[in-house]
Write a protein that holds these residues in place. Sequence first.
Motif, PDB file in Angstrom:
ATOM      1  N   LEU A  27       0.824  -1.209   0.000  1.00  0.00           N
ATOM      2  CA  LEU A  27       0.000   0.000   0.000  1.00  0.00           C
ATOM      3  C   LEU A  27       0.859   1.259   0.000  1.00  0.00           C
ATOM      4  CD1 LEU A  27      -2.805  -1.054   2.511  1.00  0.00           C
ATOM      5  CD2 LEU A  27      -3.078  -0.616   0.070  1.00  0.00           C
ATOM      6  N   PHE A  28       2.029   1.182   0.627  1.00  0.00           N
ATOM      7  CA  PHE A  28       2.941   2.329   0.604  1.00  0.00           C
ATOM      8  C   PHE A  28       3.552   2.503  -0.789  1.00  0.00           C
ATOM      9  CE2 PHE A  28       7.186   4.148   0.968  1.00  0.00           C
ATOM     10  CZ  PHE A  28       6.918   5.318   1.688  1.00  0.00           C
ATOM     11  N   ASP A  29       3.948   1.379  -1.395  1.00  0.00           N
ATOM     12  CA  ASP A  29       4.575   1.450  -2.716  1.00  0.00           C
ATOM     13  C   ASP A  29       3.574   1.816  -3.812  1.00  0.00           C
ATOM     14  OD1 ASP A  29       6.928   0.728  -1.514  1.00  0.00           O
ATOM     15  OD2 ASP A  29       6.814  -1.384  -2.080  1.00  0.00           O
ATOM     16  N   GLU A  30       2.339   1.291  -3.667  1.00  0.00           N
ATOM     17  CA  GLU A  30       1.306   1.525  -4.683  1.00  0.00           C
ATOM     18  C   GLU A  30       0.037   2.034  -4.001  1.00  0.00           C
ATOM     19  OE1 GLU A  30       0.771  -2.169  -6.721  1.00  0.00           O
ATOM     20  OE2 GLU A  30       2.933  -2.548  -6.814  1.00  0.00           O
ATOM     21  N   PRO A  31       0.000   3.307  -3.584  1.00  0.00           N
ATOM     22  CA  PRO A  31      -1.183   3.835  -2.879  1.00  0.00           C
ATOM     23  C   PRO A  31      -2.437   3.719  -3.732  1.00  0.00           C
ATOM     24  CG  PRO A  31       0.663   5.381  -2.784  1.00  0.00           C
ATOM     25  CD  PRO A  31       1.038   4.320  -3.767  1.00  0.00           C
ATOM     26  N   LEU A  32      -3.559   3.438  -3.073  1.00  0.00           N
ATOM     27  CA  LEU A  32      -4.828   3.341  -3.784  1.00  0.00           C
ATOM     28  C   LEU A  32      -5.266   4.730  -4.231  1.00  0.00           C
ATOM     29  CD1 LEU A  32      -6.727   0.857  -1.460  1.00  0.00           C
ATOM     30  CD2 LEU A  32      -5.499   0.337  -3.552  1.00  0.00           C
ATOM     31  N   GLU A  74      -3.502   6.445   6.442  1.00  0.00           N
ATOM     32  CA  GLU A  74      -2.635   7.553   6.060  1.00  0.00           C
ATOM     33  C   GLU A  74      -1.151   7.187   6.139  1.00  0.00           C
ATOM     34  OE1 GLU A  74      -3.622  10.921   8.400  1.00  0.00           O
ATOM     35  OE2 GLU A  74      -5.663  11.095   7.610  1.00  0.00           O
ATOM     36  N   ASP A  75      -0.800   6.315   7.071  1.00  0.00           N
ATOM     37  CA  ASP A  75       0.620   5.964   7.260  1.00  0.00           C
ATOM     38  C   ASP A  75       0.771   4.437   7.324  1.00  0.00           C
ATOM     39  OD1 ASP A  75       3.271   5.851   7.783  1.00  0.00           O
ATOM     40  OD2 ASP A  75       3.231   7.040   9.615  1.00  0.00           O
ATOM     41  N   PRO A  76       0.841   3.774   6.164  1.00  0.00           N
ATOM     42  CA  PRO A  76       0.922   2.303   6.151  1.00  0.00           C
ATOM     43  C   PRO A  76       2.141   1.761   6.896  1.00  0.00           C
ATOM     44  CG  PRO A  76       0.479   3.147   3.951  1.00  0.00           C
ATOM     45  CD  PRO A  76       0.826   4.320   4.795  1.00  0.00           C
ATOM     46  N   LEU A  77       3.265   2.462   6.819  1.00  0.00           N
ATOM     47  CA  LEU A  77       4.486   1.942   7.436  1.00  0.00           C
ATOM     48  C   LEU A  77       4.384   1.936   8.962  1.00  0.00           C
ATOM     49  CD1 LEU A  77       7.283   3.481   5.196  1.00  0.00           C
ATOM     50  CD2 LEU A  77       6.212   1.233   5.040  1.00  0.00           C
TER      51      LEU A  77
END
Length: 851
Positions: free
Chosen positions: A570-575, A656-659
């Motif tokens: 999700l961080f690399d490829e945000p929706l 907002e902050d997947p990591l």
Amino acid sequence: MPSSDPLPPKENAIFRKILKCYEMKQYKNGLKLAKQILTNPKHTEHGETLAMKGLTLNCLGRKDEAYDHVRRGLRNDLRSHVCWHVYGLLQRSDKRYDEAIKCYRNALKWEKDNIQILRDLSLLQIQMGDLEGYRETRHQLFKLRPSQHASWIGFAMSYHLLNDFDTAYEIMETFRTSQTVESYDYKHSEFLLYQNQVIQESGNLEKALIHLEEHQGQILDKVVVQEIVGSLSLKIKKYDKAIGTYMDLIKRNPDNAEYFKCYLEAKQTKSSDETVQFYKEMSKEFPKSLCVQRLPLDVAQGTTFDGLISDYLKKNLRKGVPPLFVNIRSLYKDSYKVSTIEKMALEFCENLKASGHFTKDDFESGLAQEPASALLWTYYFLAQHFDYQKNTQKALDYVDAAIEHTPTLIELFVVKGKIFKHAGDPIEAYKWLDEAQSLDTADRYINSKCAKYMLRANMLKEAEEMCAKFTRDGVSAMENLNEMQCMWFQTECALAYKRLNQLGDSLKKCHEIERHFSEIVEDQFDFHTYCIRKMTLRSYVDLLRLENRLRDHPFYFKAAKCAIEVYIKLFDEPLKASSATEEIDLENLSPAELKKLKNKQRKAKKKAEVENAQQAKAEKKKEQYNKSKQQQNQDSGDPEAPQLDELIPEKLERTEDPLSKAIEFLKPLQMLSSGLIETHLMTFEIYYRKNKVLIMLKALKKAYSIDPNSAALHMCVFKFIKLLETNLAEADEILKQVLLQEIKEELPILEKKPVELNEDYIKRNPNNPDALIVAAEILHETSPENNKTKAIDLMKTSTKLDGFYLEHALLIHDLLKSNKLGNCEKELEEFLSSFREKYPYVLSFKQTNLQ
């Protein structure tokens, strides 16, 4: 210290009745009595009465009113231990244990010797792992109630948990000698065993053995006494005593493999011939023991093994023992034993078909024929054997022969499904498990196994329907399995959703599993007083230690790994911010296409209406169930559990902050699963995206200490070196110095250039397919224009290695299909051609296009 706002005698008597009503769970009467005091104009804001009214309201599920009353009461009487204690109880009911501890400590400032507050505080301290605080509280309770057994036990245990074994032993010894017991019961027996455990953990094994011998007459569990005596004698090398003890245990239970192993260790038997001879003697004394038949196979060699395995296979095939292959699978580490087993099983199969005997000698000697089922179980065994050897075609041939022989045996369909699973065809695997399930719809094991195979085939709805046969009516199977903490199902669901790219649903399942572990930790709260009261002290200590490393469990690791990978994706490829679907251009459709589309939309609408109706019905039943459950809680006086936030897939996947969310799952793994290289590789991947170079370096260092030749680690090292090349010049000067110094001292391999690093890695791992495939990918990345052909050749080399398996073929397939090596349509088709020949059942290899 008394309250700063004392009540007159009449109102004070009513207040005491309120306390009594709370203890007796007569909450409505308690509210009426509280009203009598609070309606008096002189006492409308009496702090302790308001607090007790709030506590009573909390037990009736009126949480907001409860907090309002308790806080009002506390404001009106800050010096009242009752108000602080009640506020702590309220916080405890909402699982806010840290806040509850603060409240209890404030209560003790005004009433330092209150037994009930001290007990409640000690429970929270042991729950939260505050062992120092627990020791202090137990010491205070001990001083206030030295005549109670629980005071001594809790005080001793507080030192034991802090590894102060000598003090813990002295406290227990003082307690033991002060007791005048006429007849020794179970509780005293458990106390002595716990005392002995403390001595053992202190390292004084001689003293532990003497203690056990002195008090063994007072201990009721005689088997445990013998096991501990045997173990201690073995550790301190009193072999004669250990031999006698373990022989007594073997005579008591000749099917315990550990007793035999410990006996042989005490005898100091090193020769395999002596070991086999011992088991032969034991087989005469215990002819029905499974251990004396199976254990010698582990050590026997050559012709001795041939004779033993022949008898073992014949006996089990004759009787029809389904787990025969599982029982001897550990022998497959030895190539000689594998070839011997295969040769014998094939010979048995041929002779059974020809004459009904296992061997020609049996036939010629005129022995009675074997039962007809012997051939069936031989087929079954050979199917499992060849499946384990990755010879799919032969495995299928034998299982088909078995099904033709007896088409009603469920185990055959299960094995056939397993063969297809290992061959890379989850769809066909699920079909055979479904066939097995249809033969016995009342078998929960087969039902669960079939559901698991459905999930592996990404058939989530069908799996839920399969599980619904054994779940509670009125609630959807998915909800009920969540209530029952069925983590294998939820883990497989999470992985299936991830494969289907339904990331929100995958995260929901991972968070549900994480909540289960939190609930398990919270559930231990009820055992703190129970275990001390019932004197199940050894089990209690084991429970506390288990809870401390609970998230080291494989279920949590799988869920955490899945969640971390999803959050990284999700961080690399945000929706996209908008989830609106693209409008279909109806004007450009032909009449036939338009009609087809309308039919499709009508069917989808009808299906959605049916599903909504079913969901509404399930929700209604669930609501009724929750209401009845809440009413039961009110009647029983249990405070309503805190409501957790609803897990909504759409919200989870748009965090907002997947990591940061990934790090929440990672932290328990760093503390408890640091021995697994995957933990440190996931740490690297998260902090690589946060550009935290020192944390990344620390993760690489730990990963290197576990497996320096790991292919995944090699890729991480390559990424790190590339990152340093681009970012080191711009880094802070102090950070740069620290980083370079650390690399020089701890990981000098990071000083190499990417090309040199990759070449060295290939030289170190010429026979490792994983290594060559990753090295090929890195080779292309270092110079895409010049190294594509070299990278392809390197992967071709890996396919010729002995250790090349289906998972490596899938890895190459995914790598080429994802265009990480550029446009490789021609090369991919070449690889697929050879893979289809070698792995004819893999679904992804059967496709001829490059979708």
